[in-house]
Design a protein around this motif. Structure first.
Motif, short mmCIF file in Angstrom:
data_model
loop_
_atom_site.label_atom_id
_atom_site.label_comp_id
_atom_site.label_asym_id
_atom_site.label_seq_id
_atom_site.Cartn_x
_atom_site.Cartn_y
_atom_site.Cartn_z
N MET A 59 0.35 -1.44 0.41
CA MET A 59 0.17 -0.44 0.30
C MET A 59 0.84 1.20 0.24
O MET A 59 0.31 2.19 -0.86
CB MET A 59 -0.90 0.13 1.45
CG MET A 59 -2.07 -1.67 1.13
SD MET A 59 -3.16 -1.27 2.10
CE MET A 59 -4.89 0.00 1.95
N LYS A 60 2.16 1.23 0.79
CA LYS A 60 3.09 2.15 1.25
C LYS A 60 3.08 2.25 -1.08
O LYS A 60 3.66 4.00 -1.05
CB LYS A 60 3.84 2.49 2.10
CG LYS A 60 3.59 2.51 2.94
CD LYS A 60 4.94 2.20 4.48
CE LYS A 60 4.37 2.27 5.58
NZ LYS A 60 5.75 1.79 6.92
N GLN A 61 3.71 1.53 -1.49
CA GLN A 61 4.32 1.69 -2.60
C GLN A 61 3.14 2.16 -3.39
O GLN A 61 3.72 3.20 -4.62
CB GLN A 61 4.67 0.29 -3.51
CG GLN A 61 6.17 -0.31 -2.97
CD GLN A 61 5.87 -1.59 -3.69
OE1 GLN A 61 5.58 -2.48 -4.25
NE2 GLN A 61 7.97 -1.39 -3.76
N ALA A 62 1.78 2.13 -3.53
CA ALA A 62 1.10 2.42 -4.68
C ALA A 62 0.52 4.47 -3.86
O ALA A 62 0.16 4.79 -4.13
CB ALA A 62 -0.09 1.60 -4.20
N GLY A 63 0.97 3.90 -2.95
CA GLY A 63 1.16 5.86 -2.44
C GLY A 63 0.06 6.21 -1.49
O GLY A 63 -0.47 7.36 -1.08
N PHE A 64 -0.32 5.22 -0.66
CA PHE A 64 -1.59 5.68 0.68
C PHE A 64 -0.18 5.56 1.80
O PHE A 64 0.52 5.05 1.99
CB PHE A 64 -1.99 3.74 0.42
CG PHE A 64 -2.77 3.90 -0.45
CD1 PHE A 64 -4.27 4.52 -0.16
CD2 PHE A 64 -2.54 3.20 -2.10
CE1 PHE A 64 -5.31 4.13 -0.81
CE2 PHE A 64 -4.10 2.93 -2.20
CZ PHE A 64 -4.80 3.43 -2.31
N GLU A 65 -1.09 6.36 2.77
CA GLU A 65 -0.61 6.22 3.99
C GLU A 65 -0.90 5.33 4.79
O GLU A 65 -2.22 5.04 4.51
CB GLU A 65 -0.72 7.65 4.74
CG GLU A 65 -0.17 8.13 6.30
CD GLU A 65 -0.11 9.56 6.74
OE1 GLU A 65 -0.70 9.38 7.89
OE2 GLU A 65 -0.28 10.35 5.66
N VAL A 66 0.33 4.29 5.70
CA VAL A 66 -0.42 3.32 6.63
C VAL A 66 0.10 3.63 7.78
O VAL A 66 1.26 3.48 7.98
CB VAL A 66 0.42 2.00 5.82
CG1 VAL A 66 -0.04 0.95 6.88
CG2 VAL A 66 0.22 1.88 3.90
N SER A 67 -0.86 3.37 8.54
CA SER A 67 -0.83 3.26 10.49
C SER A 67 -1.34 1.99 10.72
O SER A 67 -2.40 1.35 10.32
CB SER A 67 -0.95 4.73 10.99
OG SER A 67 -2.51 4.55 10.77
N PHE A 68 -0.69 1.45 11.64
CA PHE A 68 -1.31 0.18 12.54
C PHE A 68 -2.14 0.93 14.06
O PHE A 68 -1.96 1.65 14.41
CB PHE A 68 0.04 -1.13 12.59
CG PHE A 68 0.57 -1.58 11.81
CD1 PHE A 68 0.41 -2.44 11.34
CD2 PHE A 68 1.54 -1.26 11.28
CE1 PHE A 68 0.08 -3.49 10.26
CE2 PHE A 68 2.08 -1.34 10.06
CZ PHE A 68 1.61 -2.74 9.57
N GLN A 69 -2.89 -0.07 13.62
CA GLN A 69 -3.67 0.29 15.31
C GLN A 69 -3.29 -0.71 16.47
O GLN A 69 -3.91 -2.43 15.74
CB GLN A 69 -5.28 0.75 15.06
CG GLN A 69 -5.38 2.66 14.39
CD GLN A 69 -6.72 2.28 14.45
OE1 GLN A 69 -7.84 0.88 14.35
NE2 GLN A 69 -6.85 3.81 13.71
N PRO A 70 -2.55 -1.29 17.67
CA PRO A 70 -2.86 -1.85 18.67
C PRO A 70 -4.26 -2.43 18.51
O PRO A 70 -5.24 -2.18 18.83
CB PRO A 70 -2.15 -1.08 19.86
CG PRO A 70 -3.48 0.22 19.46
CD PRO A 70 -2.76 0.20 18.46
N VAL A 71 -4.75 -4.49 18.74
CA VAL A 71 -6.07 -4.65 19.40
C VAL A 71 -5.38 -5.55 20.30
O VAL A 71 -4.25 -6.61 19.74
CB VAL A 71 -6.44 -5.07 17.98
CG1 VAL A 71 -7.10 -6.55 18.59
CG2 VAL A 71 -6.32 -4.68 16.93
#
Length: 155
Positions: A59-71
């Motif tokens: 997704m980052k390669q496609a230009g999206f900003e990515v973040s993780f949320q703890p679960v």
């Protein structure tokens, strides 16, 4: 010169189009093989994390900003092998209850029942398939009704 330029542009365009064909059979198969290479994908496992990191990278390669949320998952059990046996016939099964936390393995032997008095017996419960990935209200109601009938405890 103009013919060479047109030919070069055509080769570049065809090459780029082929490179971007993410829905081709070969591309999809490569994705499945990559996913499988991460191993077990159970929540919280190294394979689960590797899969999430891989998808985030794509997704980052496609230009999206990515973040993780703890679960946090309150309770989880891992069944490596389970079976049910009746009248000499054994089938693979998955228990639909929480195994005892203090036991890595256990054996439960009791009569199998579908109807009538199921107290102390293993209750055979068939849940309707509703195309959902999780238990829906009808499933929860059926499980609650089954538990109220006091089937055999988990060990």
């Amino acid at each position: 010169m103009r013919l060479i330029f047109i030919a070069t542009m055509a080769v570049l365009m065809v090459g780029q189009a082929a490179a971007k064909d993410v829905l081709s059979g070969a591309s999809l198969y490569a994705d499945v093989a990559r996913y499988e290479s991460f191993g077990l994908h159970r929540f919280g496992s190294p394979g689960d994390r590797a899969t999430a990191d891989w998808i985030a990278g794509e997704m980052k390669q496609a230009g999206f900003e990515v973040s993780f949320q703890p679960v946090v998952l309150g309770r989880q059990y891992v069944v490596e092998q389970a079976s049910a046996e009746a009248s000499g016939t054994s089938i693979e099964a998955t228990p639909f209850w929480w195994p005892p936390e203090d036991k890595a393995s256990f054996h439960l032997s009791a009569l199998l029942a579908r109807d009538g008095d199921v107290a102390g017996k293993i209750l055979w419960l068939e849940l309707p398939f509703d195309r959902g990935a999780y238990l829906g209200p009808a499933h929860r109601d059926a499980i609650a009704e089954a538990a109220a009938r006091k089937p055999a405890p988990s060990c």
